[in-house]
Design an enzyme around this catalytic site. Structure first.
Site, PDB file in Angstrom:
ATOM      1  N   ASP A 210      36.866  43.574  41.823  1.00 13.10           N
ATOM      2  CA  ASP A 210      36.222  43.370  40.506  1.00 13.10           C
ATOM      3  C   ASP A 210      36.612  41.849  40.253  1.00 13.10           C
ATOM      4  OD1 ASP A 210      35.201  45.747  40.358  1.00 13.10           O
ATOM      5  OD2 ASP A 210      36.937  46.451  38.950  1.00 13.10           O
TER       6      ASP A 210
ATOM      7  N   ASP B 179      27.866  54.996  37.650  1.00 10.36           N
ATOM      8  CA  ASP B 179      29.013  55.241  36.774  1.00 10.36           C
ATOM      9  C   ASP B 179      28.638  56.719  35.965  1.00 10.36           C
ATOM     10  OD1 ASP B 179      30.712  52.942  37.419  1.00 10.36           O
ATOM     11  OD2 ASP B 179      29.318  51.816  36.369  1.00 10.36           O
TER      12      ASP B 179
END
EC number: 4.3.2.10
Length: 259
Positions: free
Chosen positions: A11, A130
């Site tokens: 990330d 997600d």
């Protein structure tokens, strides 16, 4: 026997790799290019970069990170985060990415999946989802798709399984499913979620969210049916190496690429 892939996930925020728990409380994990090169040398099968920078002004930083990384690594690189158009996808692929990952933008404009697949081929398009468990105790399992995951995740009302089916129909060549409930918690993948997706998906499925040990990755493959397993914290902070994971899997009969 199909070789399973081990994928470190990076990330990237403002040019640095960070990792949080359930998308919050980020810790700095290092320079993305240096980490990518180290994972390449360590035997990772692929890498995933997610640009979690909120500001579009800093998007150019990610292009530079991808360019520098592509010059250093020789394994497939997937890039996601903030890709809202075919031009955005092209920019990342031109910078050196092998695949692009679509998430929030695809929810609001599903045709983006089809447009990307037509322009670059389905093999370049990863649909990242997600998902959060929303069923009440005693009810059949159900997961909802969320967007803008971070400090302010937004429910969409979309059933995760149905959204994935649609994404595949539109041309996604791979699915990355991330359990929001498990993300960063190191309690293992949501195997029930993973099983529900691998049961209906004709394209490869990457398991994401919750790895705390090589055994979690083993279960994701053997019990969950994942074609690839993704992890961040256990690699970035030195708990386990890619070699540790591959050795553990190979000793238990899972086919992996050894170096």
């Amino acid at each position: 026997m199909l070789t399973r892939r081990i994928i470190p996930c990076l990330d990237v925020k403002a040019g640095r790799v960070v990792k949080g728990v359930k998308f919050l409380n980020h810790r700095d994990a290092g320079d993305p290019v240096e980490l990518a090169a180290a994972y390449n040398a360590a035997g990772a099968d692929e890498l995933v970069f997610y640009d979690i920078t909120a500001s579009s002004d800093e998007r150019a930083i990610m292009v530079e990170v991808v360019e520098r990384t592509a010059a250093e690594v020789f394994i497939p690189l997937t890039v996601g985060g903030g890709l809202r158009s075919v031009d955005d996808m092209y920019r990342m692929l031109r910078a050196g990415a092998d695949k692009v990952s679509l998430n929030t933008a695809a929810v609001y404009n599903p045709q983006l999946i089809a447009e990307g697949a037509r322009r670059f081929g389905s093999q370049c398009i990863v649909l990242s989802v997600d998902a959060k468990r929303v069923n009440a105790p005693g009810e059949p399992p159900r997961w909802e798709v969320f967007t803008h995951t971070g400090a302010n995740p937004r429910p969409t009302g979309l059933d995760a399984i149905e959204w994935i089916k649609r994404g595949i129909d539109l041309g996604a060549g791979e699915i990355c499913i991330n359990s929001m409930d498990a993300d960063g918690a190191r309690t293992g993948y949501d195997l029930e979620l993973l099983q529900a997706i691998t049961a209906i998906s004709p394209v490869p499925v990457i398991a994401s969210g919750g790895v705390g040990s090589p055994h979690d990755m083993y279960r994701g493959i053997v019990e969950g049916g994942a074609d690839a397993v993704l992890a961040a914290s256990i690699f970035h902070f030195g708990d386990y190496s890619v070699a540790d994971v591959k050795r553990y899997l190979a000793e238990r009969g899972v086919a992996v690429r050894m170096i």
